[in-house]
Write an enzyme that holds these catalytic residues in place. Structure first.
Site, mmCIF file in Angstrom:
data_model
loop_
_atom_site.group_PDB
_atom_site.id
_atom_site.type_symbol
_atom_site.label_atom_id
_atom_site.label_comp_id
_atom_site.label_asym_id
_atom_site.label_seq_id
_atom_site.Cartn_x
_atom_site.Cartn_y
_atom_site.Cartn_z
ATOM 1 N N SER A 127 2.606 -5.383 -11.336
ATOM 2 C CA SER A 127 2.334 -4.973 -9.955
ATOM 3 C C SER A 127 3.121 -5.829 -8.985
ATOM 4 C CB SER A 127 0.841 -5.159 -9.718
ATOM 5 O OG SER A 127 0.551 -5.101 -8.355
ATOM 6 N N TYR A 151 -7.132 -10.145 -9.395
ATOM 7 C CA TYR A 151 -6.418 -9.008 -10.001
ATOM 8 C C TYR A 151 -4.948 -9.366 -10.197
ATOM 9 C CZ TYR A 151 -3.709 -4.692 -10.154
ATOM 10 O OH TYR A 151 -2.798 -3.732 -10.497
ATOM 11 N N LYS A 155 -2.476 -10.166 -13.694
ATOM 12 C CA LYS A 155 -1.164 -9.583 -14.033
ATOM 13 C C LYS A 155 -0.134 -10.685 -14.293
ATOM 14 C CE LYS A 155 -2.145 -5.163 -13.648
ATOM 15 N NZ LYS A 155 -2.140 -4.276 -14.813
HETATM 16 P P1 NAD Z 1 -6.701 3.960 -13.457
HETATM 17 O O1 NAD Z 1 -7.968 3.203 -13.262
HETATM 18 O O2 NAD Z 1 -6.653 5.361 -12.957
HETATM 19 O O3 NAD Z 1 -6.302 3.954 -15.004
HETATM 20 C C1 NAD Z 1 -6.618 2.902 -15.876
HETATM 21 C C2 NAD Z 1 -7.228 3.510 -17.127
HETATM 22 O O4 NAD Z 1 -7.546 2.470 -18.046
HETATM 23 C C3 NAD Z 1 -8.527 4.294 -16.860
HETATM 24 O O5 NAD Z 1 -8.443 5.546 -17.468
HETATM 25 C C4 NAD Z 1 -9.604 3.419 -17.486
HETATM 26 O O6 NAD Z 1 -10.692 4.198 -17.972
HETATM 27 C C5 NAD Z 1 -8.841 2.703 -18.579
HETATM 28 N N1 NAD Z 1 -9.378 1.394 -18.964
HETATM 29 C C6 NAD Z 1 -9.727 0.371 -18.144
HETATM 30 N N2 NAD Z 1 -10.150 -0.674 -18.866
HETATM 31 C C7 NAD Z 1 -10.058 -0.309 -20.179
HETATM 32 C C8 NAD Z 1 -10.342 -0.957 -21.402
HETATM 33 N N3 NAD Z 1 -10.827 -2.208 -21.431
HETATM 34 N N4 NAD Z 1 -10.132 -0.288 -22.557
HETATM 35 C C9 NAD Z 1 -9.661 0.985 -22.542
HETATM 36 N N5 NAD Z 1 -9.375 1.650 -21.394
HETATM 37 C C10 NAD Z 1 -9.564 1.006 -20.237
HETATM 38 O O7 NAD Z 1 -5.528 3.099 -12.799
HETATM 39 P P2 NAD Z 1 -4.010 3.471 -12.531
HETATM 40 O O8 NAD Z 1 -3.811 3.562 -11.066
HETATM 41 O O9 NAD Z 1 -3.600 4.589 -13.390
HETATM 42 O O10 NAD Z 1 -3.318 2.123 -13.014
HETATM 43 C C11 NAD Z 1 -2.777 1.962 -14.314
HETATM 44 C C12 NAD Z 1 -2.212 0.560 -14.455
HETATM 45 O O11 NAD Z 1 -1.238 0.345 -13.441
HETATM 46 C C13 NAD Z 1 -3.253 -0.541 -14.295
HETATM 47 O O12 NAD Z 1 -2.961 -1.561 -15.232
HETATM 48 C C14 NAD Z 1 -3.017 -1.034 -12.883
HETATM 49 O O13 NAD Z 1 -3.386 -2.387 -12.732
HETATM 50 C C15 NAD Z 1 -1.518 -0.865 -12.746
HETATM 51 N N6 NAD Z 1 -1.096 -0.740 -11.342
HETATM 52 C C16 NAD Z 1 -1.643 0.267 -10.567
HETATM 53 C C17 NAD Z 1 -1.269 0.360 -9.221
HETATM 54 C C18 NAD Z 1 -1.870 1.421 -8.336
HETATM 55 O O14 NAD Z 1 -1.781 1.285 -7.095
HETATM 56 N N7 NAD Z 1 -2.445 2.492 -8.865
HETATM 57 C C19 NAD Z 1 -0.345 -0.548 -8.681
HETATM 58 C C20 NAD Z 1 0.191 -1.541 -9.495
HETATM 59 C C21 NAD Z 1 -0.194 -1.616 -10.839
HETATM 60 N N1 UFG Z 2 -5.064 0.663 4.683
HETATM 61 C C1 UFG Z 2 -5.717 1.058 5.831
HETATM 62 N N2 UFG Z 2 -6.911 1.714 5.691
HETATM 63 C C2 UFG Z 2 -7.465 2.001 4.487
HETATM 64 C C3 UFG Z 2 -6.778 1.597 3.306
HETATM 65 C C4 UFG Z 2 -5.568 0.918 3.449
HETATM 66 O O1 UFG Z 2 -5.262 0.812 6.945
HETATM 67 O O2 UFG Z 2 -8.564 2.587 4.435
HETATM 68 C C5 UFG Z 2 -3.757 -0.009 4.815
HETATM 69 C C6 UFG Z 2 -3.721 -1.402 4.210
HETATM 70 O O3 UFG Z 2 -4.182 -2.353 5.151
HETATM 71 C C7 UFG Z 2 -2.243 -1.541 3.842
HETATM 72 C C8 UFG Z 2 -1.832 -0.109 3.481
HETATM 73 O O4 UFG Z 2 -2.811 0.738 4.090
HETATM 74 O O5 UFG Z 2 -1.507 -1.922 4.987
HETATM 75 C C9 UFG Z 2 -1.814 0.144 1.973
HETATM 76 O O6 UFG Z 2 -3.064 -0.229 1.425
HETATM 77 P P1 UFG Z 2 -3.513 0.212 -0.059
HETATM 78 O O7 UFG Z 2 -4.919 -0.284 -0.243
HETATM 79 O O8 UFG Z 2 -3.261 1.649 -0.255
HETATM 80 O O9 UFG Z 2 -2.492 -0.550 -1.003
HETATM 81 P P2 UFG Z 2 -2.174 -2.113 -1.165
HETATM 82 O O10 UFG Z 2 -0.758 -2.312 -0.759
HETATM 83 O O11 UFG Z 2 -3.183 -2.942 -0.515
HETATM 84 O O12 UFG Z 2 -2.355 -2.328 -2.736
HETATM 85 C C10 UFG Z 2 -1.871 -1.404 -3.701
HETATM 86 C C11 UFG Z 2 -2.828 -1.381 -4.907
HETATM 87 C C12 UFG Z 2 -2.753 -2.670 -5.665
HETATM 88 C C13 UFG Z 2 -1.331 -2.958 -6.018
HETATM 89 C C14 UFG Z 2 -0.494 -3.008 -4.763
HETATM 90 C C15 UFG Z 2 0.944 -3.298 -5.050
HETATM 91 O O13 UFG Z 2 -4.162 -1.168 -4.463
HETATM 92 O O14 UFG Z 2 -3.499 -2.544 -6.852
HETATM 93 O O15 UFG Z 2 -0.583 -1.756 -4.091
HETATM 94 O O16 UFG Z 2 1.384 -2.582 -6.115
HETATM 95 F F1 UFG Z 2 -1.261 -4.129 -6.659
#
Ligand code: NAD
Ligand code: UFG
Length: 350
Positions: A127, A151, A155
Site C-alpha cells: 500500500s 495497518y 504492510k
Molecule cells: P477486501 O476486504 O475486499 O478483501 C480482502 C479479502 O481477504 C476479503 O475477502 C476477506 O474476507 C479476506 N480475508 C481477510 N482476512 C483473511 C484471513 N485471515 N484469511 C482468509 N481470508 C481473509 O479488501 P481489498 O480492498 O480487496 O484489499 C485487498 C488487499 O489489498 C488487502 O491486503 C489490502 O490491505 C490491500 N490494499 C487495499 C487498498 C484499498 O484501498 N482497497 C489499498 C492498498 C492496499
Molecule cells: N474523505 C472525505 N470524506 C469521507 C472519506 C474520505 O473527505 O467520507 C477524504 C479523505 O480525507 C481523503 C480522501 O477522501 O482526503 C480519500 O480518503 P479514502 O478514505 O478514500 O482513502 P485514503 O487515502 O485515506 O486511504 C486509502 C485506503 C488505505 C490505503 C490508502 C493508500 O483506505 O487502505 O488508500 O493506498 F492504504
C-alpha cells in the site's frame, strides 16, 4: 507465456474478485482461499458468470496452516497473489493485535506453507501507506518507509519479511529462488465494466468513493469532506485514484515479470501502482455529479486524524520494469462505480 495455476488469497474481496476475472480471462487456472470475513461467496459466483469459467474455492483462514498445506497438496500452484488481510486504517488503531495477527502472522503461515510446498513466486498487496509522509506528496519506490498507523506498519513488516526471505537465496542458494513483487496500491476505485462485481463495504463506508456513491443512490444523506484547509488548490485532500481493473492488470504484468529474465536470479522488488495524477475530494464530487447527473450533498468537516494533504504515485518504475501503465481515467472509474451501485444498490446479496 506458460499458463498455470494461481492461488489468490482474499480472492472473494473487492480487488481479489477483479483479479480472478483478469486471471481467468488471461487463461490461468484460479484457486481462491478466503475466510469470507469481509466478503460474500456471491462475488465469486459473479466472477464465474462474467468469465464463463470456473474456479476452485476453499473457505479457510490463511492462519490455518493445515488448511493451507492441504490446498498446496491438492492443487499444483505455481504463483500466489496475496490479497487476504484487514485494511481499515481507523479500525487498525483500535484493534492493532487483530491487524498484526491477520496481516503479519497470516502472511508468515502462508509463507511457511509456500516454502514447504516449494512454491516461491508471490505477488503481495502492499500500500501507499507504507511510505514515510513526504512534503512533495509524490511517492517513488526509493523513498523511505515509515507508516503512521498499525495497518500501514503491518504492510511494512510484511514487506520486510519478504525482503529478508528473498535475501536468503543470495546467501545460501537452495533450489528455485524466491521471486516476489510488492505492489504498492494508491487508491483503488471503480468496478468491472459489467457492473456485476464491485466494492461492497460492510456498514457505513470509510472510503471516499463508496461513500459518495451511496449518497448518490440515496443510502446515505450527505458526505462529510474531511478538511478544506489543506495546502492544496481547493483546500481538500488529494489522492491518486486508480481503476481496480487497471490495478489487477498490474498483477498479471507482475507475474509475467517474475517469470521473465528480469527476475531470473530471484529477488524482491517494490512497484507503485497508481496513475501519477492527483484529484481532490471536490474534484471527485464535481466529476461524480457530471458523470452521473446526481447531486452529491456535502458539508465541510474537520480534518480526519492521520490524513495527508496529498498522496500520489510516481508510477515510472512499473512502466519501465513491468510494462504497465494505468489506462482508465477518472470518468471511467466513476461511471463504472455508478454502474455497479445502480445494479447492486445493497451490494451483494448472498
Ligand atoms: P477486501 O476486504 O475486499 O478483501 C480482502 C479479502 O481477504 C476479503 O475477502 C476477506 O474476507 C479476506 N480475508 C481477510 N482476512 C483473511 C484471513 N485471515 N484469511 C482468509 N481470508 C481473509 O479488501 P481489498 O480492498 O480487496 O484489499 C485487498 C488487499 O489489498 C488487502 O491486503 C489490502 O490491505 C490491500 N490494499 C487495499 C487498498 C484499498 O484501498 N482497497 C489499498 C492498498 C492496499
Ligand atoms: N474523505 C472525505 N470524506 C469521507 C472519506 C474520505 O473527505 O467520507 C477524504 C479523505 O480525507 C481523503 C480522501 O477522501 O482526503 C480519500 O480518503 P479514502 O478514505 O478514500 O482513502 P485514503 O487515502 O485515506 O486511504 C486509502 C485506503 C488505505 C490505503 C490508502 C493508500 O483506505 O487502505 O488508500 O493506498 F492504504
Amino acid at each position: 507465456m506458460d499458463k498455470h495455476t494461481v492461488l489468490v488469497t482474499g480472492g472473494a474481496g473487492f480487488i481479489g474478485s477483479h483479479a480472478c476475472v483478469e486471471l481467468l480471462q488471461a487463461g490461468f487456472n484460479v484457486v481462491v482461499v478466503d475466510n469470507l470475513s469481509n466478503s460474500k461467496l456471491e462475488s465469486l459466483k459473479r466472477v464465474e458468470q462474467i468469465t464463463g469459467k470456473t474456479l476452485q474455492f476453499y473457505q479457510a483462514d490463511i492462519r490455518d496452516k493445515t488448511a493451507l498445506t492441504d490446498i498446496f497438496a491438492k492443487e499444483s500452484i505455481a504463483t500466489v497473489i496475496h490479497f487476504a488481510g484487514l485494511k481499515a486504517v481507523g479500525e487498525s488503531c483500535e484493534q492493532p493485535l487483530n491487524y498484526y495477527h491477520n496481516n503479519v502472522y497470516g502472511t508468515l503461515v502462508l509463507l511457511e506453507a509456500m516454502s514447504e510446498a516449494n512454491v516461491k513466486q508471490l505477488v503481495f498487496s502492499s500500500s501507499a501507506t507504507v511510505y514515510q509522509p513526504s512534503e512533495t506528496g509524490q511517492y517513488s519506490e526509493s523513498l523511505p518507509l515509515g507508516a503512521i498507523n498499525p495497518y500501514g506498519r503491518s504492510k511494512v513488516m510484511v514487506e520486510d519479511i519478504l525482503r529478508d526471505v528473498a535475501a536468503v537465496d543470495k546467501i545460501k542458494p537452495n533450489g528455485a529462488p524466491w521471486k516476489v513483487a510488492l505492489l504498492r496500491y494508491f487508491n483503488p476505485i471503480g468496478a468491472h465494466e459489467s457492473g456485476m462485481i464491485g466494492e461492497d463495504p460492510n456498514g457505513i463506508p470509510n472510503n471516499l468513493m463508496p461513500y459518495v456513491s451511496q449518497v448518490a443512490i440515496g443510502n446515505l444523506k450527505q458526505l462529510s469532506v474531511y478538511g478544506n484547509d489543506y495546502a492544496t488548490p481547493d483546500g481538500t485532500g488529494i489522492r491518486d485514484y486508480i481503476h481496480v481493473v487497471d490495478l489487477v492488470k498490474g498483477h498479471i504484468k507482475a507475474i509475467e515479470a517474475i517469470e521473465s529474465d528480469k527476475f531470473s536470479g530471484g529477488g524482491c522488488k517494490a512497484y507503485n501502482l497508481g496513475t501519477g495524477k492527483g484529484y481532490s475530494v471536490l474534484d471527485i464530487v464535481n466529476t461524480f455529479e457530471a458523470v452521473t447527473g446526481r447531486k452529491i450533498l456535502y458539508q465541510f468537516a474537520p480534518r480526519r486524524a492521520g490524513d495527508l494533504a496529498e498522496c500520489f504515485a510516481n508510477p515510472a518504475l512499473a512502466d519501465k520494469e513491468l510494462n504497465w501503465i494505468a489506462d482508465k481515467d477518472l470518468e471511467d472509474m466513476i461511471a463504472d462505480t455508478w454502474n455497479w451501485q445502480v445494479k447492486n444498490p445493497q451490494g451483494y446479496v448472498d
